[in-house]
Design a protein around this motif. Structure first.
Motif, short mmCIF file in Angstrom:
data_model
loop_
_atom_site.label_atom_id
_atom_site.label_comp_id
_atom_site.label_asym_id
_atom_site.label_seq_id
_atom_site.Cartn_x
_atom_site.Cartn_y
_atom_site.Cartn_z
N MET A 1 78.33 -55.08 89.04
CA MET A 1 79.56 -54.39 89.41
C MET A 1 80.55 -55.45 89.91
SD MET A 1 80.16 -51.18 89.15
CE MET A 1 78.68 -50.19 89.43
N ASP A 2 81.39 -55.96 89.02
CA ASP A 2 82.24 -57.10 89.37
C ASP A 2 83.50 -56.68 90.12
OD1 ASP A 2 80.45 -58.68 88.17
OD2 ASP A 2 81.75 -59.40 86.57
N ILE A 3 83.70 -57.29 91.26
CA ILE A 3 84.95 -57.09 92.00
C ILE A 3 85.48 -58.48 92.30
CG2 ILE A 3 86.06 -55.97 93.97
CD1 ILE A 3 83.59 -54.27 94.32
N TYR B 1 90.12 -49.83 90.44
CA TYR B 1 88.68 -49.82 90.15
C TYR B 1 88.23 -48.41 89.76
CZ TYR B 1 88.41 -54.56 91.69
OH TYR B 1 88.59 -55.91 91.77
N PRO B 2 87.34 -48.31 88.78
CA PRO B 2 86.86 -47.00 88.38
C PRO B 2 86.04 -46.35 89.50
CG PRO B 2 85.69 -48.74 87.19
CD PRO B 2 86.79 -49.40 87.95
N THR B 3 85.92 -45.05 89.40
CA THR B 3 85.24 -44.29 90.44
C THR B 3 83.81 -44.76 90.66
OG1 THR B 3 86.64 -42.43 89.87
CG2 THR B 3 84.71 -41.94 91.18
N LYS B 4 83.18 -45.24 89.61
CA LYS B 4 81.79 -45.67 89.78
C LYS B 4 81.70 -46.89 90.70
CE LYS B 4 81.41 -48.66 85.75
NZ LYS B 4 80.69 -49.08 84.57
N LEU C 1 83.73 -47.35 93.24
CA LEU C 1 83.89 -46.73 94.55
C LEU C 1 82.56 -46.13 95.02
CD1 LEU C 1 86.30 -46.35 96.42
CD2 LEU C 1 86.74 -44.17 95.33
N TYR C 2 81.91 -45.39 94.15
CA TYR C 2 80.60 -44.81 94.50
C TYR C 2 79.60 -45.91 94.85
CZ TYR C 2 80.78 -39.76 93.64
OH TYR C 2 81.01 -38.43 93.75
N ASP C 3 79.65 -46.98 94.07
CA ASP C 3 78.72 -48.07 94.34
C ASP C 3 78.92 -48.65 95.74
OD1 ASP C 3 76.86 -50.32 93.65
OD2 ASP C 3 78.72 -51.46 93.93
N ILE C 4 80.18 -48.89 96.10
CA ILE C 4 80.44 -49.48 97.42
C ILE C 4 80.05 -48.49 98.53
CG2 ILE C 4 82.16 -50.50 98.96
CD1 ILE C 4 83.81 -51.24 96.51
N VAL C 5 80.42 -47.23 98.33
CA VAL C 5 80.10 -46.22 99.35
C VAL C 5 78.59 -46.09 99.52
CG1 VAL C 5 80.24 -43.75 99.87
CG2 VAL C 5 82.26 -44.97 99.05
N GLY C 6 77.88 -46.08 98.43
CA GLY C 6 76.42 -45.98 98.51
C GLY C 6 75.81 -47.21 99.15
#
Lengths: 356, 356, 356
Positions: B1-3, B12-15, B17-22
């Motif tokens: 998941m490259d940032i 950034y795509p929602t996925k 966001l989900y990745d960071i939140v998780g």
């Protein structure tokens, strides 16, 4: 290789310089090997005037060695400004920490601090006097880019009359064999005679030119610095000549393929932004090399066994230093100390010269 | 998941966001497992204007990961203010450190910095433009308290016309299924049309109300912000209505048992102190969640492989950005760059819109 | 040995004091054993007014324990000054860190902070009220130099009327058996009656003298502080007497061989620089002992199990504290709290006394 304090690069023999440069190169090639070399050690960064760049370079070096830091950078706000003497601050802080880095607007302040410090002390600039880790950075960068410190043709451009950085670089590079200097400046802002004497004594050749362009083709190194508007003889001269000392892409056309362009930073407009993308632009790498130079220096100083405090050599001349910016003028308890040089007295702190 | 950089959460795509939140949640549940995850890494916190809270949150996050930091927070005193360009500072500091966090009063400054930074760069606020880690904090907190990011009834109260924090939150929460917004404000300070369009496009319902009390019973979340006195249409309106937008214990009587009250802090008087002891007051936990949000973001960015610098997409429109607070207005070397959007030109830095 | 907060040294029984002093001594003898004792822990240094020395001492202590720190020291520039309450700052910061060190110009601020802090909180000075780690430093130094805390003849010199440091030292040393105080001051600046009462209650003898010289021969300890020019009754008195309270080499001639000279620093001119080279000058070692004192305190506080927040004991007297420098005067939400003492009400924050 003992380095108790780093006040003035010139007092150390060339082999010490080679040692630090070689050690910096070794760290550069394998930084992970030194990631905990200063673990548990604390650096004090005592900045009596702000210099964010220098401070961040030292702090980065210490962190990259696994150490940590305390300090201040705004004595206006700090209780240090509430009348505490330099001596007391240094005595206290050298009881807290393992190494001190000090920047101070008064000339000779670092030398004075070293009289009272129980830990190794690094001069990070004492007014317009000395800034040895800038020169160390320059030398480490030269070695990194060229693989040697001798037989180089080094152009220095800007205000060569007043530029501390340039004087210090010439002094240091004159120690190495067969370096050749090209001094690029207006006639009024050429290097002082004593710098020429140093190049002569070191067996280094030099010539003075008035434009960047005529120097360009032969240079291995081009060290750019700024000429401030107020240094030109007249405003007319400034307007006529300013462009002559600005490095741009056009002037680079006649340069060698492997030219190495350096600048102590911050730049204002003496190198145009377009030059940044040229592979010969090395000034940002130079800043990085500064971290490795400081890492090497810090480690060598931390290795040096502690010594008892050495008192100042007392003066046999009952005079005050004539330099109003000398640290002995504001901190009266510092013992006066002079060296004789011909018919001159040289202040042991700020190196100001006065007639005996 | 490259940032590679975190300038604007919306790109950034929602996925992601989900990745960071998780990931933030995972760290929250077992922080010890990450206590050395950034060991040996250095963060630069470059605060061109002070923001102690944001700075301490980032620094805490880095320390909790075993990393360290350098930086400045008062450029007035620093040599950075001595005319160095943003580009040069970023080029040098990205040679020192592993990740840069920057706050800057100019809009678009973070986007500009990312052009020159060799290391991941986080926007910690660029003027009134973006502050993505505040929104990330809000979202991480919502997930922490509610266990989900969708099917929530979210009240937002305050100046919804000008509030950057609120706009960003609505934009982000509109990405998730079936969120329902209750917009609590004076008629004059309602959300702009483009925010309504975003809610519509996301399939989220909303309604606008004028009092906290009428909204209260249905809310899962209440996001409080301030209405400044000068935002009311008249002083009379201010005096008549001020109490309507202040959350106190009385207004909470009609709220759900599991309401979650948030506030980006600092608060002034828009939540009374007595509310702090209510178990539904979550704004201090929100500040703690901000540390976990930043830990997750920092680690993800440090994992992202380094890329070559990407130059700005050059502009095909030979105009300047019309926004006087845009970074391109003060740093002239930054290449102009615009996107076309209908008959508007959108500045790639500050997102200011002007007619083509 | 539970120490939840360190606001006032006096509230802890003597055995706690002995424990910290003994622990500091243990750390002093073997600091390496504690080099990672606070690893992973974060200290907040919240300095609402600058005090570089105190701040550096705490930061050094934390680093020597393997911990790290965040904080601020110039709230003028920080967003903390943008109207955030002490309560909110403490609530947020105690969610970030493991221990808080606060200096604040308002009296009682540390006591107020402890109501809202989830982590141990240390008072690093609350206006002119208390500064417990200075006294702890003094006591740790005395034990380090003398090997005991009792049966000592302790001279205190300076402005004994107003000197917080001196009052606190006398209060603390009066707890130990058979200490004997020599109070050296002008008649106008002698110790207040309540300090005399404390010495009497502790079974400690004392006498008041007007010159350093008459006190000198019997002293085991000489604690020097400053008399400010404006404290003398007249300018004439100042000019006549100033030299009487300045310690120089000449006055030391009549002192014991093992006298221990202390000073809280910074000094101005109350000890001449020549005294620094006398082996009896212990004030720089005292600063070093301050680091060990703080290391011991920090570790003991980190060991103390977390407790729920204790609310302030509500006041049964519907009055405000009469002290304009009391924290309850600027932070209105802090619950008033008083203790009764005879016919006086004592503010639970700043200890100001007013008639019931």
């Amino acid at each position: 290789m003992d380095i108790d304090h780093m006040i003035d690069l010139d007092v150390y023999p060339t082999k010490v310089l080679y040692d630090i440069v070689g050690f910096a190169d070794k760290i550069y090639r394998n930084p992970e090997a030194y990631a905990e070399a200063a673990k548990g050690k604390i650096m004090a960064t005592l900045f009596y005037e702000p210099s964010t760049r220098t401070q961040m370079s030292f702090q980065t070096a210490m962190l990259r060695l696994g150490g940590s830091f305390i300090g201040f950078d705004d004595p206006q706000n700090s209780s240090v400004s509430k009348g505490e003497s330099l001596k007391d601050t240094i005595r206290v802080v050298s009881g807290y920490t393992d190494i001190i880095v000090m920047r101070n607007p008064m000339e000779g302040a670092a030398q004075a601090a070293s009289l009272y410090s129980k830990v190794p002390t690094i001069n990070a600039g004492d007014g317009g006097h000395l800034h040895p880790t800038q020169t160390l950075t320059d030398v480490v960068t030269l070695f990194n880019k060229k693989g040697r410190l001798d037989h180089l043709t080094i152009g220095v451009c800007g205000d060569l009359m007043h530029g501390r950085t340039v004087h210090s670089l010439i002094k240091t590079m004159s120690r190495f064999e067969k370096n050749n200097f090209v001094l690029i400046s207006t006639p009024e802002l050429g290097v002082p005679q004593y710098i020429k004497d140093i190049m002569d004594a070191g067996g280094c050749s030099y010539r003075e030119v008035n434009t960047l362009e005529e120097a360009m083709p032969e240079l291995d190194i081009l060290y750019m610095t700024r000429i401030q508007r107020e240094r030109f003889s007249t405003d007319q001269a400034y307007l006529a000549q300013r462009g002559v000392y600005i490095l741009d892409r056009k002037k680079l056309r006649r340069a060698k393929e492997d030219l190495c362009i350096l600048h102590p930073l911050p730049r204002v407009d003496e190198i145009t932004v377009e030059v940044d993308d040229d592979p010969r632009a090395c000034y940002f790498e130079q800043a990085e090399c500064g971290v490795f130079a400081r890492m090497a220096l810090i480690l060598r100083m931390l290795e040096t066994p502690k010594r008892a405090l050495k008192p100042a050599r007392p003066s046999t001349h009952p005079v005050d230093c004539a330099n109003p910016r000398c640290i002995t003028r504001t901190e009266a308890y510092i013992p006066k100390s002079f060296f004789e040089s011909g018919d001159m007295l040289v202040c042991a702190y700020c190196e100001n010269r006065q007639l005996i």
